[in-house]
Design a protein around this motif. Structure first.
Motif, PDB file in Angstrom:
ATOM      1  N   ARG A   1       0.629  -1.425   0.120  1.00 29.17           N
ATOM      2  CA  ARG A   1      -0.088  -0.183   0.316  1.00 29.17           C
ATOM      3  C   ARG A   1       0.963   1.357  -0.360  1.00 29.17           C
ATOM      4  NH1 ARG A   1      -5.398   2.519   1.029  1.00 29.17           N
ATOM      5  NH2 ARG A   1      -5.990   0.209  -0.755  1.00 29.17           N
TER       6      ARG A   1
ATOM      7  N   ILE B   1       0.916   4.182  -3.017  1.00 29.33           N
ATOM      8  CA  ILE B   1       0.490   5.824  -2.840  1.00 29.33           C
ATOM      9  C   ILE B   1       2.130   5.708  -3.464  1.00 29.33           C
ATOM     10  CG2 ILE B   1       0.465   7.491  -1.320  1.00 29.33           C
ATOM     11  CD1 ILE B   1      -2.251   5.474  -1.816  1.00 29.33           C
TER      12      ILE B   1
ATOM     13  N   ALA C   1      -5.798  17.463  -0.861  1.00 31.18           N
ATOM     14  CA  ALA C   1      -7.808  17.013  -1.370  1.00 31.18           C
ATOM     15  C   ALA C   1      -8.145  15.420  -1.623  1.00 31.18           C
ATOM     16  CB  ALA C   1      -8.474  18.029  -2.805  1.00 31.18           C
ATOM     17  N   ARG C   2      -6.876  14.801  -2.161  1.00 31.78           N
ATOM     18  CA  ARG C   2      -7.145  13.617  -2.695  1.00 31.78           C
ATOM     19  C   ARG C   2      -6.362  12.918  -1.616  1.00 31.78           C
ATOM     20  NH1 ARG C   2      -3.142  11.269  -7.570  1.00 31.78           N
ATOM     21  NH2 ARG C   2      -4.897   9.590  -7.197  1.00 31.78           N
ATOM     22  N   LEU C   3      -6.163  13.505  -0.812  1.00 33.80           N
ATOM     23  CA  LEU C   3      -5.607  13.050   0.903  1.00 33.80           C
ATOM     24  C   LEU C   3      -7.115  12.278   1.807  1.00 33.80           C
ATOM     25  CD1 LEU C   3      -4.331  11.783   3.887  1.00 33.80           C
ATOM     26  CD2 LEU C   3      -3.680  14.314   4.058  1.00 33.80           C
TER      27      LEU C   3
ATOM     28  N   PHE D   1      -9.698  13.495   0.934  1.00 29.79           N
ATOM     29  CA  PHE D   1     -11.201  12.834   0.435  1.00 29.79           C
ATOM     30  C   PHE D   1     -11.227  11.181   0.331  1.00 29.79           C
ATOM     31  CE2 PHE D   1     -12.170  17.241  -1.232  1.00 29.79           C
ATOM     32  CZ  PHE D   1     -12.565  17.416  -1.091  1.00 29.79           C
ATOM     33  N   GLY D   2     -10.146  10.474   0.485  1.00 30.06           N
ATOM     34  CA  GLY D   2      -9.713   9.219   1.017  1.00 30.06           C
ATOM     35  C   GLY D   2      -9.108   8.697   1.756  1.00 30.06           C
TER      36      GLY D   2
ATOM     37  N   ALA E   1     -12.398   6.298   2.376  1.00 29.84           N
ATOM     38  CA  ALA E   1     -12.482   4.888   1.960  1.00 29.84           C
ATOM     39  C   ALA E   1     -10.662   3.927   2.955  1.00 29.84           C
ATOM     40  CB  ALA E   1     -12.286   5.115   0.913  1.00 29.84           C
ATOM     41  N   ASP E   2     -10.060   4.755   3.483  1.00 28.09           N
ATOM     42  CA  ASP E   2      -8.718   4.290   3.981  1.00 28.09           C
ATOM     43  C   ASP E   2      -9.369   3.584   5.072  1.00 28.09           C
ATOM     44  OD1 ASP E   2      -6.840   5.118   2.069  1.00 28.09           O
ATOM     45  OD2 ASP E   2      -6.393   7.343   3.029  1.00 28.09           O
TER      46      ASP E   2
ATOM     47  N   TRP F   1     -11.352   0.401   4.370  1.00 28.02           N
ATOM     48  CA  TRP F   1      -9.867  -0.097   3.586  1.00 28.02           C
ATOM     49  C   TRP F   1      -9.286  -1.422   4.772  1.00 28.02           C
ATOM     50  CZ3 TRP F   1      -4.683  -0.668   3.900  1.00 28.02           C
ATOM     51  CH2 TRP F   1      -4.060  -1.664   2.818  1.00 28.02           C
TER      52      TRP F   1
ATOM     53  N   ALA G   1      -9.612  10.310  -5.127  1.00 23.91           N
ATOM     54  CA  ALA G   1      -8.529  10.217  -3.900  1.00 23.91           C
ATOM     55  C   ALA G   1      -8.009   8.838  -4.113  1.00 23.91           C
ATOM     56  CB  ALA G   1      -9.559   9.932  -2.427  1.00 23.91           C
ATOM     57  N   TYR G   2      -6.974   9.180  -3.314  1.00 25.71           N
ATOM     58  CA  TYR G   2      -6.059   7.729  -3.154  1.00 25.71           C
ATOM     59  C   TYR G   2      -6.722   6.719  -2.068  1.00 25.71           C
ATOM     60  CZ  TYR G   2      -2.492  11.546  -3.192  1.00 25.71           C
ATOM     61  OH  TYR G   2      -1.540  12.578  -3.796  1.00 25.71           O
ATOM     62  N   GLY G   3      -7.159   7.426  -1.317  1.00 26.96           N
ATOM     63  CA  GLY G   3      -7.700   5.939  -0.529  1.00 26.96           C
ATOM     64  C   GLY G   3      -8.599   5.546  -1.526  1.00 26.96           C
ATOM     65  N   THR G   4      -9.857   6.569  -1.800  1.00 28.04           N
ATOM     66  CA  THR G   4     -11.373   5.536  -2.850  1.00 28.04           C
ATOM     67  C   THR G   4     -10.756   4.440  -3.583  1.00 28.04           C
ATOM     68  OG1 THR G   4     -12.186   8.253  -2.197  1.00 28.04           O
ATOM     69  CG2 THR G   4     -13.472   6.775  -4.077  1.00 28.04           C
ATOM     70  N   LEU G   5      -9.744   5.563  -5.009  1.00 19.12           N
ATOM     71  CA  LEU G   5      -8.854   5.020  -5.627  1.00 19.12           C
ATOM     72  C   LEU G   5      -8.349   3.051  -5.318  1.00 19.12           C
ATOM     73  CD1 LEU G   5      -7.886   5.030  -8.568  1.00 19.12           C
ATOM     74  CD2 LEU G   5      -6.242   5.491  -8.630  1.00 19.12           C
ATOM     75  N   TYR G   6      -7.419   3.345  -4.389  1.00 19.06           N
ATOM     76  CA  TYR G   6      -6.737   2.103  -4.035  1.00 19.06           C
ATOM     77  C   TYR G   6      -7.939   0.584  -3.520  1.00 19.06           C
ATOM     78  CZ  TYR G   6      -3.011   4.730  -6.194  1.00 19.06           C
ATOM     79  OH  TYR G   6      -2.308   4.788  -7.162  1.00 19.06           O
ATOM     80  N   LYS G   7      -9.151   1.683  -3.035  1.00 24.94           N
ATOM     81  CA  LYS G   7      -9.971   0.411  -2.437  1.00 24.94           C
ATOM     82  C   LYS G   7     -10.320  -0.291  -3.473  1.00 24.94           C
ATOM     83  CE  LYS G   7     -13.408   0.423   0.945  1.00 24.94           C
ATOM     84  NZ  LYS G   7     -14.249   0.051   0.496  1.00 24.94           N
TER      85      LYS G   7
END
Lengths: 273, 117
Positions: free
Chosen positions: A29, A33, A60-62, A64-65, A68-69, A72, B50-56
């Motif tokens: 992972r 990244i 923003a990518r951090l 908003f994700g 999901a992180d 996961w 987003a990183y989390g969305t994409l890789y999940k």
């Protein structure tokens, strides 16, 4: 804030939410990244909107994700907790040697500190016990210095720079003690405490071992010897010996936990498809 | 709300579509960032996923068998002075799931479950 700082936030976050995962899964992972960040930073085909645009995009990518992180990470609980087959251990001679040094040093420190706490410096002159205390203290300090240097050396490619440098200072402190230089009793525990916290971040040590060691090391370094660095007496000496005993026991526990050699860095390509 | 097992969510469909686009453009294998750029363009979004969305999503698509991945040789990455890269490719199951999605969209149905995987 520039793009580098945004990248730093991403790395910290990935390091945080992957903590405790099996090493291979965590490495995958992190590497994925890292590659994404690298690709974005080096992508000349993107109009980007300048460095300000880039740092905002990364941040923003951090942000908003994050949900999901976390989702996961929760999905990986089963992976982390599932009974895993016994790892293929590769206790190299070097790993065993470091663990042995830690155990020997820990036992030796426990041995010299107890009679000294009870009898004071006078115990060092009492025969026959005095014959044992002095060489045991020297041997223990030497062994802990070598173990500290060994842990730095074994992880030199991956350990945090500060933890590595502090570990080297700690190893030097152990060798100074062997030469009867009193400053070593401050340098060794402070240096090894920082090193163990660095190893904790690499998942080489359990949190319990690392934090107990850091606490004992800090207590020892801050003990009255740090103020009266030559030859403390009375309560100061007792506190010092108790600190040394706790510190030695944490080394013993760490050496025992490291004896399999499982914590040694492995070839990254070997375990991956 | 818990999603139905095997059902594709929009970002996963977009990723499959992006992988299909890139394959048609001659890139059979692509890494995450390339996919993110194509997904952004396909979705007419302002930002990359987003990183989390994409890789999940990528992890789930691989688990479902709709994508396959491989890590490149670390020496190749080191030679170029960058981190090692994970390449994804659309599988036959992924193509079938994508075709099913498109068919469903043409028919005005909701997105189907990826039962073929």
């Amino acid at each position: 804030m520039d793009a580098a700082r945004s990248v730093g936030w991403v790395r910290r976050w990935v390091g945080l939410y992957t903590r405790g995962l099996p090493a291979g899964l965590r490495r995958d992972r992190i590497d994925e990244i890292e590659d994404d960040l690298w690709s974005q930073l080096h992508d000349k085909s993107e109009p980007g909107g300048g460095r300000d645009g880039l740092r905002g995009e990364i941040l923003a990518r951090l942000v908003f994700g994050i949900p999901a992180d976390l989702a996961w990470r929760l999905e990986q609980r089963g992976v982390s907790r599932a009974p895993r087959p016994a790892p293929e251990r590769s206790p190299t001679m070097f790993a065993r040697f470091i663990a042995a040094m830690a155990i020997v040093g820990g036992v030796a420190w426990a041995i010299w500190s107890v009679p000294t706490a009870i009898g004071g410096w006078a115990a060092w002159g009492m025969q026959p016990i005095g014959y044992f205390i002095y060489p045991t203290a020297l041997l223990g300090s030497f062994a802990l210095g070598i173990a500290t240097f060994g842990l730095v050396f074994a992880n030199i490619d991956r350990i945090n720079t500060v933890a590595g440098a502090m570990g080297a200072v700690g190893g030097g402190g152990g060798l100074l003690l062997t030469l009867s230089v009193p400053a070593g009793i401050v340098l060794l525990p402070i240096g090894s405490a920082a090193l163990m916290l660095g190893l904790l971040r690499l998942d080489c040590l359990s949190g319990r071992h690392a934090w107990l060691h850091a606490a004992a090391g800090t207590a020892l370094a801050l003990s009255p010897l740090a103020v009266n660095i030559s030859y403390p007496q009375g309560t100061e000496l007792t506190l010092l010996c108790l600190g040394a005993l706790a510190y030695g026991l944490t080394w013993l526990a760490i050496g025992w936990s490291l004896r399999s050699g499982e914590w040694m860095p492995q070839e990254p390509a070997a375990s991956r498809p | 709300m818990r999603r139905k097992a095997g059902a594709l969510i929009p970002i996963e469909v977009s990723i499959l579509e992006a992988a299909g686009e890139l394959r048609r453009a001659g890139l059979a294998e692509v890494h995450g960032y390339e996919l993110a750029k194509v997904v952004r363009d396909l979705r007419h979004a302002r930002r990359l996923t987003a990183y989390g969305t994409l890789y999940k999503a990528l992890a789930r698509l691989e688990r479902e068998g709709l994508l396959a991945s491989r890590w490149e040789d670390p020496h190749a990455a080191a030679d170029e002075g960058r981190p090692r890269r994970r390449f994804y490719r659309l599988t036959l199951e992924g193509e079938a799931a994508l075709a099913e999605v498109r068919e469903a969209e043409r028919d005005g149905r909701t997105r189907p479950a990826a039962t073929s995987a």
